[in-house]
Design a protein around this motif. Structure first.
Motif, PDB file in Angstrom:
ATOM      1  N   ARG A   1       0.822  -1.200   0.000  1.00 51.47           N
ATOM      2  CA  ARG A   1       0.000   0.000   0.000  1.00 51.47           C
ATOM      3  C   ARG A   1       0.859   1.254   0.000  1.00 51.47           C
ATOM      4  O   ARG A   1       2.002   1.242   0.460  1.00 51.47           O
ATOM      5  CB  ARG A   1      -0.924   0.002   1.213  1.00 51.47           C
ATOM      6  N   GLU A   2       0.305   2.315  -0.520  1.00 49.37           N
ATOM      7  CA  GLU A   2       0.944   3.629  -0.479  1.00 49.37           C
ATOM      8  C   GLU A   2       0.052   4.549   0.326  1.00 49.37           C
ATOM      9  O   GLU A   2      -1.175   4.469   0.257  1.00 49.37           O
ATOM     10  CB  GLU A   2       1.166   4.174  -1.884  1.00 49.37           C
ATOM     11  N   TYR A   3       0.678   5.428   1.108  1.00 49.87           N
ATOM     12  CA  TYR A   3      -0.082   6.278   2.026  1.00 49.87           C
ATOM     13  C   TYR A   3      -0.267   7.712   1.513  1.00 49.87           C
ATOM     14  O   TYR A   3      -0.952   8.505   2.149  1.00 49.87           O
ATOM     15  CB  TYR A   3       0.618   6.310   3.384  1.00 49.87           C
ATOM     16  N   GLY A   4       0.366   8.030   0.411  1.00 53.28           N
ATOM     17  CA  GLY A   4       0.175   9.357  -0.156  1.00 53.28           C
ATOM     18  C   GLY A   4       0.837  10.468   0.622  1.00 53.28           C
ATOM     19  O   GLY A   4       0.442  11.634   0.500  1.00 53.28           O
ATOM     20  N   GLN A   5       1.820  10.137   1.432  1.00 55.50           N
ATOM     21  CA  GLN A   5       2.561  11.148   2.190  1.00 55.50           C
ATOM     22  C   GLN A   5       4.050  10.988   1.919  1.00 55.50           C
ATOM     23  O   GLN A   5       4.508   9.911   1.513  1.00 55.50           O
ATOM     24  CB  GLN A   5       2.278  11.018   3.689  1.00 55.50           C
ATOM     25  N   TYR A   6       4.793  12.059   2.165  1.00 49.44           N
ATOM     26  CA  TYR A   6       6.210  12.074   1.792  1.00 49.44           C
ATOM     27  C   TYR A   6       7.059  12.387   3.017  1.00 49.44           C
ATOM     28  O   TYR A   6       7.282  13.541   3.362  1.00 49.44           O
ATOM     29  CB  TYR A   6       6.453  13.117   0.689  1.00 49.44           C
ATOM     30  N   ASP A   7       7.453  11.338   3.732  1.00 50.31           N
ATOM     31  CA  ASP A   7       8.435  11.487   4.818  1.00 50.31           C
ATOM     32  C   ASP A   7       9.022  10.121   5.095  1.00 50.31           C
ATOM     33  O   ASP A   7       8.598   9.101   4.546  1.00 50.31           O
ATOM     34  CB  ASP A   7       7.808  12.108   6.082  1.00 50.31           C
ATOM     35  N   GLY A   8      10.037  10.068   5.958  1.00 46.18           N
ATOM     36  CA  GLY A   8      10.760   8.829   6.189  1.00 46.18           C
ATOM     37  C   GLY A   8       9.921   7.744   6.823  1.00 46.18           C
ATOM     38  O   GLY A   8      10.028   6.562   6.456  1.00 46.18           O
ATOM     39  N   ILE A   9       9.075   8.106   7.792  1.00 45.63           N
ATOM     40  CA  ILE A   9       8.247   7.091   8.454  1.00 45.63           C
ATOM     41  C   ILE A   9       7.255   6.487   7.465  1.00 45.63           C
ATOM     42  O   ILE A   9       7.042   5.269   7.442  1.00 45.63           O
ATOM     43  CB  ILE A   9       7.522   7.703   9.669  1.00 45.63           C
ATOM     44  N   THR A  10       6.656   7.334   6.645  1.00 43.85           N
ATOM     45  CA  THR A  10       5.735   6.815   5.638  1.00 43.85           C
ATOM     46  C   THR A  10       6.434   5.837   4.711  1.00 43.85           C
ATOM     47  O   THR A  10       5.920   4.753   4.415  1.00 43.85           O
ATOM     48  CB  THR A  10       5.143   7.975   4.817  1.00 43.85           C
TER      49      THR A  10
END
Length: 213
Positions: free
Chosen positions: A4-13
């Motif tokens: 799945r992809e969460y649509g957010q841009y950071d390291g935890i995502t």
């Protein structure tokens, strides 16, 4: 099924996209102990469907977390250097999860690889450095773990060998590791069964391996 992809841009995502799928971190946990064949991974995770295990291995390989390697005409799975960087994360997550474990349910098991990672998580090198070198043999189900503590160094292997104290245990050992059960009480209640050696060495074991509840 694609991760799945969460649509957010950071390291935890991004980390969750790589290892956040169900079973993925447990596969990583077992591979932190050592390389494993497909069948060994399946045996250590008895509830994982075979199609899910195959899918997770492919996903983790595509992410560069693990690799397939031929060994003596068999294929084994092992972590890449990038994958091994997850070790402190897994140990810290295990220590955090220990605080909410409660008592084991009847159907829950403690696998040898899970026990190995729990010992790495609970190991207190500063305390061990003040104690005599000690070898333990822990029987976890049909497997035997040899736990060698020499000063601040811990070595856990799945092999036979001389031991100062041999004992059998299961999921209930978490009560000893958190200090909920004193060593003598752990023996009295059957959480730990002493097989060979002086039972009072379990006190040294409890000093060496401890996690805050």
């Amino acid at each position: 099924m694609a991760p799945r992809e969460y649509g957010q841009y950071d390291g935890i995502t991004r980390a969750m996209e790589l290892v956040g799928e169900r079973w993925a971190l447990l596969i990583v946990r077992d591979l932190l102990v050592g390389p494993r064949r497909y069948g060994e991974l399946a045996a250590g995770l008895p509830r994982i469907p075979s199609n899910v295990l195959a899918a997770r291995l492919k996903e983790l390989q595509a992410a560069g977390v693990l690799r397939r390697a031929p060994r003596s005409r068999v294929v084994i799975y092992e972590l890449t250097p990038y994958g091994r960087e997850l070790e402190p994360v897994v140990l810290a997550l295990g220590a955090w999860g220990f605080k909410a474990m409660g008592d084991p349910r009847e159907e829950q098991i403690l696998s040898p690889d899970a026990m190995t990672i729990s010992l790495r998580t609970a190991f207190r090198p500063q305390v061990a450095a003040t104690l005599p070198a000690t070898a333990y043999a822990a029987h976890v189900g049909p497997a035997e773990l040899r736990i060698q503590v020499d000063g601040p160094t811990l070595d856990v292997t799945r092999e036979d060998g001389p031991a100062d104290l041999a004992f059998a245990t299961g999921p209930g050992i978490h009560r000893l590791l958190t200090g909920e059960l004193a060593p003598a009480r752990a023996i009295e209640t059957g959480v730990v069964e002493v097989l060979r050696g002086p039972g009072d060495l379990l006190g040294r074991f409890a000093e060496t391996f401890h996690l805050a509840a």
